[in-house]
Scaffold this motif. Structure first.
Motif, PDB file in Angstrom:
ATOM      1  N   ARG A   1       0.838  -1.199   0.000  1.00  0.00           N
ATOM      2  CA  ARG A   1       0.000   0.000   0.000  1.00  0.00           C
ATOM      3  C   ARG A   1       0.876   1.252   0.000  1.00  0.00           C
ATOM      4  O   ARG A   1       0.623   2.219  -0.722  1.00  0.00           O
ATOM      5  CB  ARG A   1      -0.928   0.005   1.214  1.00  0.00           C
ATOM      6  N   ARG A   2       1.925   1.216   0.800  1.00  0.00           N
ATOM      7  CA  ARG A   2       2.864   2.351   0.847  1.00  0.00           C
ATOM      8  C   ARG A   2       3.488   2.580  -0.532  1.00  0.00           C
ATOM      9  O   ARG A   2       3.608   3.713  -1.001  1.00  0.00           O
ATOM     10  CB  ARG A   2       3.945   2.058   1.894  1.00  0.00           C
ATOM     11  N   VAL A   3       3.876   1.500  -1.216  1.00  0.00           N
ATOM     12  CA  VAL A   3       4.443   1.612  -2.564  1.00  0.00           C
ATOM     13  C   VAL A   3       3.402   2.163  -3.535  1.00  0.00           C
ATOM     14  O   VAL A   3       3.705   3.046  -4.342  1.00  0.00           O
ATOM     15  CB  VAL A   3       4.995   0.255  -3.058  1.00  0.00           C
ATOM     16  N   ALA A   4       2.169   1.669  -3.455  1.00  0.00           N
ATOM     17  CA  ALA A   4       1.109   2.148  -4.352  1.00  0.00           C
ATOM     18  C   ALA A   4       0.912   3.655  -4.206  1.00  0.00           C
ATOM     19  O   ALA A   4       0.787   4.382  -5.199  1.00  0.00           O
ATOM     20  CB  ALA A   4      -0.194   1.404  -4.077  1.00  0.00           C
ATOM     21  N   LEU A   5       0.893   4.129  -2.971  1.00  0.00           N
ATOM     22  CA  LEU A   5       0.721   5.566  -2.729  1.00  0.00           C
ATOM     23  C   LEU A   5       1.926   6.363  -3.229  1.00  0.00           C
ATOM     24  O   LEU A   5       1.770   7.441  -3.801  1.00  0.00           O
ATOM     25  CB  LEU A   5       0.476   5.821  -1.240  1.00  0.00           C
TER      26      LEU A   5
ATOM     27  N   GLY B   1       0.423   2.856 -13.040  1.00  0.00           N
ATOM     28  CA  GLY B   1       0.247   1.415 -12.893  1.00  0.00           C
ATOM     29  C   GLY B   1      -0.252   1.019 -11.522  1.00  0.00           C
ATOM     30  O   GLY B   1      -0.086   1.745 -10.542  1.00  0.00           O
ATOM     31  N   GLN B   2      -0.898  -0.137 -11.471  1.00  0.00           N
ATOM     32  CA  GLN B   2      -1.414  -0.650 -10.214  1.00  0.00           C
ATOM     33  C   GLN B   2      -0.540  -1.785  -9.691  1.00  0.00           C
ATOM     34  O   GLN B   2       0.197  -2.413 -10.438  1.00  0.00           O
ATOM     35  CB  GLN B   2      -2.838  -1.176 -10.421  1.00  0.00           C
ATOM     36  N   ILE B   3      -0.670  -2.015  -8.412  1.00  0.00           N
ATOM     37  CA  ILE B   3       0.024  -3.129  -7.780  1.00  0.00           C
ATOM     38  C   ILE B   3      -0.732  -4.414  -8.131  1.00  0.00           C
ATOM     39  O   ILE B   3      -1.950  -4.475  -8.036  1.00  0.00           O
ATOM     40  CB  ILE B   3       0.062  -2.965  -6.251  1.00  0.00           C
ATOM     41  N   VAL B   4       0.011  -5.419  -8.554  1.00  0.00           N
ATOM     42  CA  VAL B   4      -0.562  -6.734  -8.860  1.00  0.00           C
ATOM     43  C   VAL B   4      -0.119  -7.687  -7.760  1.00  0.00           C
ATOM     44  O   VAL B   4       1.067  -7.780  -7.444  1.00  0.00           O
ATOM     45  CB  VAL B   4      -0.049  -7.246 -10.240  1.00  0.00           C
ATOM     46  N   MET B   5      -1.082  -8.376  -7.179  1.00  0.00           N
ATOM     47  CA  MET B   5      -0.782  -9.372  -6.159  1.00  0.00           C
ATOM     48  C   MET B   5      -0.712 -10.738  -6.838  1.00  0.00           C
ATOM     49  O   MET B   5      -1.702 -11.193  -7.425  1.00  0.00           O
ATOM     50  CB  MET B   5      -1.848  -9.368  -5.063  1.00  0.00           C
ATOM     51  N   LEU B   6       0.448 -11.359  -6.777  1.00  0.00           N
ATOM     52  CA  LEU B   6       0.631 -12.682  -7.365  1.00  0.00           C
ATOM     53  C   LEU B   6      -0.014 -13.735  -6.467  1.00  0.00           C
ATOM     54  O   LEU B   6       0.069 -13.643  -5.242  1.00  0.00           O
ATOM     55  CB  LEU B   6       2.119 -12.991  -7.511  1.00  0.00           C
ATOM     56  N   PRO B   7      -0.629 -14.752  -7.069  1.00  0.00           N
ATOM     57  CA  PRO B   7      -1.233 -15.809  -6.252  1.00  0.00           C
ATOM     58  C   PRO B   7      -0.183 -16.627  -5.502  1.00  0.00           C
ATOM     59  O   PRO B   7      -0.442 -17.132  -4.426  1.00  0.00           O
ATOM     60  CB  PRO B   7      -1.986 -16.673  -7.261  1.00  0.00           C
ATOM     61  N   GLU B   8       0.981 -16.747  -6.073  1.00  0.00           N
ATOM     62  CA  GLU B   8       2.104 -17.439  -5.429  1.00  0.00           C
ATOM     63  C   GLU B   8       3.198 -16.418  -5.187  1.00  0.00           C
ATOM     64  O   GLU B   8       3.219 -15.355  -5.777  1.00  0.00           O
ATOM     65  CB  GLU B   8       2.632 -18.567  -6.333  1.00  0.00           C
ATOM     66  N   THR B   9       4.156 -16.748  -4.358  1.00  0.00           N
ATOM     67  CA  THR B   9       5.243 -15.828  -4.043  1.00  0.00           C
ATOM     68  C   THR B   9       6.031 -15.432  -5.282  1.00  0.00           C
ATOM     69  O   THR B   9       6.150 -16.193  -6.224  1.00  0.00           O
ATOM     70  CB  THR B   9       6.190 -16.434  -2.991  1.00  0.00           C
ATOM     71  N   GLY B  10       6.575 -14.231  -5.253  1.00  0.00           N
ATOM     72  CA  GLY B  10       7.463 -13.752  -6.303  1.00  0.00           C
ATOM     73  C   GLY B  10       8.851 -13.516  -5.747  1.00  0.00           C
ATOM     74  O   GLY B  10       9.555 -12.633  -6.196  1.00  0.00           O
ATOM     75  N   LYS B  11       9.247 -14.309  -4.746  1.00  0.00           N
ATOM     76  CA  LYS B  11      10.551 -14.114  -4.103  1.00  0.00           C
ATOM     77  C   LYS B  11      11.712 -14.311  -5.074  1.00  0.00           C
ATOM     78  O   LYS B  11      12.750 -13.690  -4.932  1.00  0.00           O
ATOM     79  CB  LYS B  11      10.721 -15.036  -2.906  1.00  0.00           C
ATOM     80  N   THR B  12      11.549 -15.199  -6.049  1.00  0.00           N
ATOM     81  CA  THR B  12      12.605 -15.375  -7.046  1.00  0.00           C
ATOM     82  C   THR B  12      12.101 -14.852  -8.379  1.00  0.00           C
ATOM     83  O   THR B  12      10.891 -14.754  -8.622  1.00  0.00           O
ATOM     84  CB  THR B  12      13.006 -16.855  -7.223  1.00  0.00           C
ATOM     85  N   SER B  13      13.032 -14.527  -9.263  1.00  0.00           N
ATOM     86  CA  SER B  13      12.666 -14.039 -10.592  1.00  0.00           C
ATOM     87  C   SER B  13      11.850 -15.071 -11.348  1.00  0.00           C
ATOM     88  O   SER B  13      10.877 -14.738 -12.028  1.00  0.00           O
ATOM     89  CB  SER B  13      13.927 -13.685 -11.387  1.00  0.00           C
ATOM     90  N   ALA B  14      12.226 -16.339 -11.225  1.00  0.00           N
ATOM     91  CA  ALA B  14      11.506 -17.401 -11.933  1.00  0.00           C
ATOM     92  C   ALA B  14      10.071 -17.519 -11.420  1.00  0.00           C
ATOM     93  O   ALA B  14       9.136 -17.681 -12.209  1.00  0.00           O
ATOM     94  CB  ALA B  14      12.244 -18.725 -11.787  1.00  0.00           C
ATOM     95  N   GLU B  15       9.877 -17.432 -10.102  1.00  0.00           N
ATOM     96  CA  GLU B  15       8.528 -17.503  -9.541  1.00  0.00           C
ATOM     97  C   GLU B  15       7.676 -16.325 -10.003  1.00  0.00           C
ATOM     98  O   GLU B  15       6.518 -16.495 -10.389  1.00  0.00           O
ATOM     99  CB  GLU B  15       8.591 -17.513  -8.009  1.00  0.00           C
TER     100      GLU B  15
END
Length: 177
Positions: A24-28, A37-51
């Protein structure tokens, strides 16, 4: 591959209250800086580039991964924003900013305000010395972390440079052929 625009529109959280605090802080902050652009919430983690790439349906190269180092002579945070397919050459980074070492999770959280896997290119508690991987400029569209391991946002390489004010440099490790 998934069409990024339709993915973003169909899964973006339009309600800021639905986002985790750091996202939320980043979006603001993005809104304040004129990024639509809007923040997209991934259904799975995005901790790695491949994920993250798998969740977005984009190439790994399009993931603008944030890697934080600790500058050895003054403990300053050094942020390198690199293409998801590249390994960072610490010697090349050092040529631009001085000798660096790895940053642990505590240092990352204290200096950025973000957890590893969610470090955004902007909005850090302690403004870092920042470098952008020159390989990112060859791409049309990038995805960067938005403060949380499941949160990302889309931007162009030009927007990344404008948002960070960072210089572009060759920082990728090039394996001998």
């Amino acid at each position: 591959m998934t069409d990024n625009a339709s993915f973003q529109n169909s899964t973006a959280a339009s309600d800021l209250d639905a986002l985790p605090d750091a996202a939320r802080r980043v979006a603001l902050l993005l809104r304040e800086r004129g990024h639509a652009g809007q923040i997209v919430m991934l259904p799975e983690t995005g901790k790695t580039s491949a994920e993250a790439a798998a969740g977005l349906g984009c190439s790994i190269a399009q993931i603008a991964k944030s890697i934080l180092f600790r500058r050895r002579d003054d403990d300053a945070p050094v942020l390198v924003i690199a293409s998801g397919v590249n390994r960072v050459d610490e010697h090349k980074v050092a040529a631009h900013v001085g000798a660096v070492g790895r940053a642990d999770a505590k240092f990352v959280r204290e200096k950025t305000g973000y957890a590893i896997g969610g470090v955004c290119p902007i909005g850090h508690i302690t403004p870092p010395v920042t470098l952008i991987d020159s390989d990112l400029l060859a791409l049309e569209s990038l995805w960067a972390a938005a403060g949380h391991p499941h949160a990302v946002f889309n931007l162009s390489p030009r927007q990344l440079v404008e948002l960070t004010g960072a210089p572009v440099a060759d920082i990728a490790l090039r394996e001998p052929v």
